[in-house]
Design a protein around this motif. Structure first.
Motif, PDB file in Angstrom:
ATOM      1  N   ALA A  81     -68.542 -25.708 -46.380  1.00 11.70           N
ATOM      2  CA  ALA A  81     -69.363 -26.779 -45.814  1.00 11.70           C
ATOM      3  C   ALA A  81     -69.114 -28.117 -46.505  1.00 11.70           C
ATOM      4  O   ALA A  81     -69.529 -29.156 -46.001  1.00 11.70           O
ATOM      5  N   SER A  82     -68.411 -28.093 -47.624  1.00 16.12           N
ATOM      6  CA  SER A  82     -68.158 -29.319 -48.378  1.00 16.12           C
ATOM      7  C   SER A  82     -67.161 -30.218 -47.644  1.00 16.12           C
ATOM      8  O   SER A  82     -66.185 -29.733 -47.071  1.00 16.12           O
ATOM      9  N   PRO A  83     -67.372 -31.523 -47.665  1.00 18.97           N
ATOM     10  CA  PRO A  83     -66.398 -32.424 -47.026  1.00 18.97           C
ATOM     11  C   PRO A  83     -65.098 -32.515 -47.816  1.00 18.97           C
ATOM     12  O   PRO A  83     -64.099 -32.996 -47.297  1.00 18.97           O
ATOM     13  N   ASN A  84     -65.067 -32.034 -49.051  1.00 20.33           N
ATOM     14  CA  ASN A  84     -63.866 -32.107 -49.886  1.00 20.33           C
ATOM     15  C   ASN A  84     -63.041 -30.829 -49.867  1.00 20.33           C
ATOM     16  O   ASN A  84     -62.143 -30.681 -50.684  1.00 20.33           O
ATOM     17  N   ARG A  85     -63.331 -29.915 -48.978  1.00 14.53           N
ATOM     18  CA  ARG A  85     -62.598 -28.653 -48.956  1.00 14.53           C
ATOM     19  C   ARG A  85     -61.142 -28.908 -48.571  1.00 14.53           C
ATOM     20  O   ARG A  85     -60.828 -29.830 -47.835  1.00 14.53           O
ATOM     21  N   LYS A  86     -60.263 -28.075 -49.054  1.00 15.33           N
ATOM     22  CA  LYS A  86     -58.837 -28.254 -48.825  1.00 15.33           C
ATOM     23  C   LYS A  86     -58.222 -27.124 -47.993  1.00 15.33           C
ATOM     24  O   LYS A  86     -57.071 -27.188 -47.654  1.00 15.33           O
ATOM     25  N   LEU A  87     -58.995 -26.107 -47.682  1.00 16.45           N
ATOM     26  CA  LEU A  87     -58.417 -24.947 -47.020  1.00 16.45           C
ATOM     27  C   LEU A  87     -58.169 -25.183 -45.539  1.00 16.45           C
ATOM     28  O   LEU A  87     -57.100 -24.909 -45.028  1.00 16.45           O
ATOM     29  N   PHE A  88     -59.129 -25.703 -44.823  1.00 17.95           N
ATOM     30  CA  PHE A  88     -58.974 -25.981 -43.405  1.00 17.95           C
ATOM     31  C   PHE A  88     -59.909 -27.107 -43.029  1.00 17.95           C
ATOM     32  O   PHE A  88     -60.801 -27.461 -43.778  1.00 17.95           O
ATOM     33  N   THR A  89     -59.691 -27.660 -41.859  1.00 15.84           N
ATOM     34  CA  THR A  89     -60.561 -28.732 -41.397  1.00 15.84           C
ATOM     35  C   THR A  89     -61.303 -28.264 -40.151  1.00 15.84           C
ATOM     36  O   THR A  89     -60.701 -27.790 -39.197  1.00 15.84           O
ATOM     37  N   ALA A  90     -62.596 -28.374 -40.201  1.00 12.10           N
ATOM     38  CA  ALA A  90     -63.444 -28.051 -39.058  1.00 12.10           C
ATOM     39  C   ALA A  90     -64.474 -29.163 -38.949  1.00 12.10           C
ATOM     40  O   ALA A  90     -65.320 -29.321 -39.813  1.00 12.10           O
ATOM     41  N   LYS A  91     -64.384 -29.925 -37.903  1.00 12.92           N
ATOM     42  CA  LYS A  91     -65.206 -31.127 -37.791  1.00 12.92           C
ATOM     43  C   LYS A  91     -66.701 -30.829 -37.653  1.00 12.92           C
ATOM     44  O   LYS A  91     -67.512 -31.382 -38.347  1.00 12.92           O
ATOM     45  N   ASN A  92     -67.078 -29.967 -36.748  1.00  7.57           N
ATOM     46  CA  ASN A  92     -68.496 -29.763 -36.435  1.00  7.57           C
ATOM     47  C   ASN A  92     -69.065 -28.485 -37.034  1.00  7.57           C
ATOM     48  O   ASN A  92     -70.091 -28.019 -36.593  1.00  7.57           O
ATOM     49  N   ARG A  93     -68.431 -27.928 -38.023  1.00  2.00           N
ATOM     50  CA  ARG A  93     -68.873 -26.655 -38.561  1.00  2.00           C
ATOM     51  C   ARG A  93     -69.725 -26.716 -39.832  1.00  2.00           C
ATOM     52  O   ARG A  93     -70.310 -25.713 -40.189  1.00  2.00           O
ATOM     53  N   PRO A  94     -69.813 -27.821 -40.556  1.00  2.00           N
ATOM     54  CA  PRO A  94     -70.546 -27.766 -41.834  1.00  2.00           C
ATOM     55  C   PRO A  94     -71.993 -27.308 -41.724  1.00  2.00           C
ATOM     56  O   PRO A  94     -72.491 -26.630 -42.613  1.00  2.00           O
ATOM     57  N   LEU A  95     -72.689 -27.650 -40.650  1.00  2.61           N
ATOM     58  CA  LEU A  95     -74.084 -27.227 -40.524  1.00  2.61           C
ATOM     59  C   LEU A  95     -74.185 -25.709 -40.397  1.00  2.61           C
ATOM     60  O   LEU A  95     -75.058 -25.083 -41.014  1.00  2.61           O
ATOM     61  N   ILE A  96     -73.280 -25.107 -39.656  1.00  3.09           N
ATOM     62  CA  ILE A  96     -73.281 -23.649 -39.509  1.00  3.09           C
ATOM     63  C   ILE A  96     -73.018 -22.987 -40.859  1.00  3.09           C
ATOM     64  O   ILE A  96     -73.673 -22.006 -41.223  1.00  3.09           O
ATOM     65  N   PHE A  97     -72.050 -23.533 -41.627  1.00  2.00           N
ATOM     66  CA  PHE A  97     -71.744 -22.968 -42.937  1.00  2.00           C
ATOM     67  C   PHE A  97     -72.918 -23.135 -43.900  1.00  2.00           C
ATOM     68  O   PHE A  97     -73.194 -22.243 -44.705  1.00  2.00           O
ATOM     69  N   LYS A  98     -73.614 -24.265 -43.837  1.00  2.00           N
ATOM     70  CA  LYS A  98     -74.763 -24.481 -44.721  1.00  2.00           C
ATOM     71  C   LYS A  98     -75.896 -23.517 -44.400  1.00  2.00           C
ATOM     72  O   LYS A  98     -76.506 -22.944 -45.303  1.00  2.00           O
ATOM     73  N   VAL A  99     -76.184 -23.333 -43.129  1.00  2.00           N
ATOM     74  CA  VAL A  99     -77.273 -22.424 -42.731  1.00  2.00           C
ATOM     75  C   VAL A  99     -76.920 -20.982 -43.083  1.00  2.00           C
ATOM     76  O   VAL A  99     -77.743 -20.245 -43.649  1.00  2.00           O
ATOM     77  N   ALA A 100     -75.695 -20.568 -42.778  1.00  2.00           N
ATOM     78  CA  ALA A 100     -75.281 -19.197 -43.096  1.00  2.00           C
ATOM     79  C   ALA A 100     -75.231 -18.977 -44.610  1.00  2.00           C
ATOM     80  O   ALA A 100     -75.623 -17.913 -45.101  1.00  2.00           O
TER      81      ALA A 100
END
Length: 90
Positions: A20-39
């Motif tokens: 969910a971090s904006p600094n992640r380097k593994l992959f880019t997913a534009k609209n996914r951070p909220l899903i990752f934070k909730v999960a």
């Protein structure tokens, strides 16, 4: 068995927080951070509840926070090493 389930769930939930971090380097997913934070937050709570079944309150919180800190410290370094250094850097 319940301790193993709580520990693995805590590790995976912390990895979701890294995704969910904006600094992640593994992959880019534009609209996914909220899903990752909730999960991730749901998984951390469930993992803590599982750890509370075996440990006391202070020990369960300590184990949960230590496992999350382990993932959040090692995951960025491991992913950066796995992807390698860019060619244009000197």
């Amino acid at each position: 068995m319940i301790v193993l389930a709580g520990g693995v769930l805590t590790l995976l939930s912390a990895l979701l927080f890294y995704f969910a971090s904006p600094n992640r380097k593994l992959f880019t997913a534009k609209n996914r951070p909220l899903i990752f934070k909730v999960a991730g937050s749901t998984g951390l709570v469930i993992g803590l509840v599982l750890l509370l079944q075996h440990y006391g309150p202070a020990t369960a919180v300590f184990v949960s926070v230590t496992l999350a800190m382990l993932v959040l410290s090692i995951a960025p370094l491991a992913i950066a090493w796995w992807k390698g250094m860019p060619e244009d850097r000197t």
